[in-house]
Write a protein that holds these residues in place. Structure first.
Motif, mmCIF file in Angstrom:
data_model
loop_
_atom_site.group_PDB
_atom_site.id
_atom_site.type_symbol
_atom_site.label_atom_id
_atom_site.label_comp_id
_atom_site.label_asym_id
_atom_site.label_seq_id
_atom_site.Cartn_x
_atom_site.Cartn_y
_atom_site.Cartn_z
ATOM 1 N N TYR A 87 0.840 -1.206 0.000
ATOM 2 C CA TYR A 87 0.000 0.000 0.000
ATOM 3 C C TYR A 87 0.869 1.247 0.000
ATOM 4 O O TYR A 87 2.049 1.201 0.361
ATOM 5 N N LEU A 88 0.273 2.366 -0.371
ATOM 6 C CA LEU A 88 0.996 3.632 -0.361
ATOM 7 C C LEU A 88 1.595 3.906 1.013
ATOM 8 O O LEU A 88 0.953 3.689 2.043
ATOM 9 N N GLU A 89 2.820 4.401 0.998
ATOM 10 C CA GLU A 89 3.476 4.778 2.246
ATOM 11 C C GLU A 89 2.780 6.013 2.822
ATOM 12 O O GLU A 89 2.263 6.848 2.081
ATOM 13 N N GLY A 90 2.794 6.145 4.129
ATOM 14 C CA GLY A 90 2.199 7.311 4.791
ATOM 15 C C GLY A 90 3.162 8.487 4.785
ATOM 16 O O GLY A 90 3.567 8.968 5.836
ATOM 17 N N PHE A 91 3.502 8.940 3.604
ATOM 18 C CA PHE A 91 4.534 9.953 3.404
ATOM 19 C C PHE A 91 3.935 11.040 2.515
ATOM 20 O O PHE A 91 3.603 10.791 1.359
ATOM 21 N N TRP A 92 3.771 12.263 3.042
ATOM 22 C CA TRP A 92 3.150 13.322 2.254
ATOM 23 C C TRP A 92 4.034 13.747 1.090
ATOM 24 O O TRP A 92 3.649 13.658 -0.073
ATOM 25 N N ASN A 93 5.238 14.243 1.393
ATOM 26 C CA ASN A 93 6.086 14.807 0.339
ATOM 27 C C ASN A 93 6.604 13.774 -0.648
ATOM 28 O O ASN A 93 6.875 14.104 -1.790
ATOM 29 N N GLY A 94 6.737 12.524 -0.230
ATOM 30 C CA GLY A 94 7.263 11.503 -1.124
ATOM 31 C C GLY A 94 6.221 10.718 -1.875
ATOM 32 O O GLY A 94 6.527 10.064 -2.870
ATOM 33 N N ALA A 95 4.969 10.770 -1.422
ATOM 34 C CA ALA A 95 3.950 9.941 -2.066
ATOM 35 C C ALA A 95 2.646 10.706 -2.323
ATOM 36 O O ALA A 95 2.277 10.958 -3.463
ATOM 37 N N TRP A 96 1.977 11.073 -1.262
ATOM 38 C CA TRP A 96 0.606 11.575 -1.394
ATOM 39 C C TRP A 96 0.495 12.874 -2.179
ATOM 40 O O TRP A 96 -0.474 13.086 -2.880
ATOM 41 N N ARG A 97 1.443 13.745 -2.095
ATOM 42 C CA ARG A 97 1.320 14.999 -2.849
ATOM 43 C C ARG A 97 1.356 14.747 -4.347
ATOM 44 O O ARG A 97 0.891 15.564 -5.129
#
Length: 178
Positions: A87-97
């Motif tokens: 699953y997607l990592e819980g990382f804003w700058n590296g994933a979710w943005r």
């Protein structure tokens, strides 16, 4: 003989008092309903963000399965998106943005700060104990998105938590303070 015409120059004191009382009564009913509608709109936005996070998570989980990635990266538009436990990592700058597209710019904002730059702000790699109770772990894998004019401490945000235990992420919203 001429009759005297009544004066039409303005309102009498009684008429003014009646108008003020009527406006006061209307305001007593309209203002709370307006305030409630404003809150309902904020709650709806936060719940929609949580829904978008769930859909995005499902799409990237499917992509990770197709590519056989349990822990690693999948590509999206030239970006390497980190995957943990499928699953997607819980990382804003590296994933979710890079992956969350809701038609609005969501800017990174430090955890204790008020959201001011855009309609929504985001942060990741947080420990959930301070923000969301009942998650399966307290690892630093929590992503949160909150509205302009608010802080995370105000309890008005959507969240994504990947505990990296092989089970699906926990996604939801906290709206008590919206």
């Amino acid at each position: 003989m001429m009759s005297k015409q009544p004066s039409t120059d303005g309102f009498t004191l009684i008429e003014l008092i009646v108008v003020v009382v009527v406006l006061g009564v209307l305001a007593a009913f309209v203002v709370p309903r307006f305030m409630d509608a404003e809150r309902e709109a904020r709650v709806a936005v936060i719940e929609q963000v949580a829904g978008a996070m769930a859909a995005t998570s499902a799409l990237f989980h499917a992509q990770a399965l197709i590519e056989g990635v349990e822990d690693g990266n999948v590509a999206l538009n030239g970006q390497s998106i980190p995957i943990e436990g499928g699953y997607l990592e819980g990382f804003w700058n590296g994933a979710w943005r890079y992956v969350l597209d809701i038609g609005r710019t969501i800017s990174f904002t430090p955890v204790g700060s008020e959201c001011t730059a855009n309609d929504l702000c985001g942060v990741g790699r947080q420990r959930p104990a301070a923000y969301v109770s009942g998650l399966r772990s307290n690892a630093d894998r929590l992503v949160m998105i909150w509205p302009q004019g608010y802080r995370l401490a105000d309890d008005c945000f959507a969240y994504y938590f990947n505990p990296d235990d092989g089970l699906p992420p926990q996604i939801g919203s906290i709206t008590a303070g919206c």
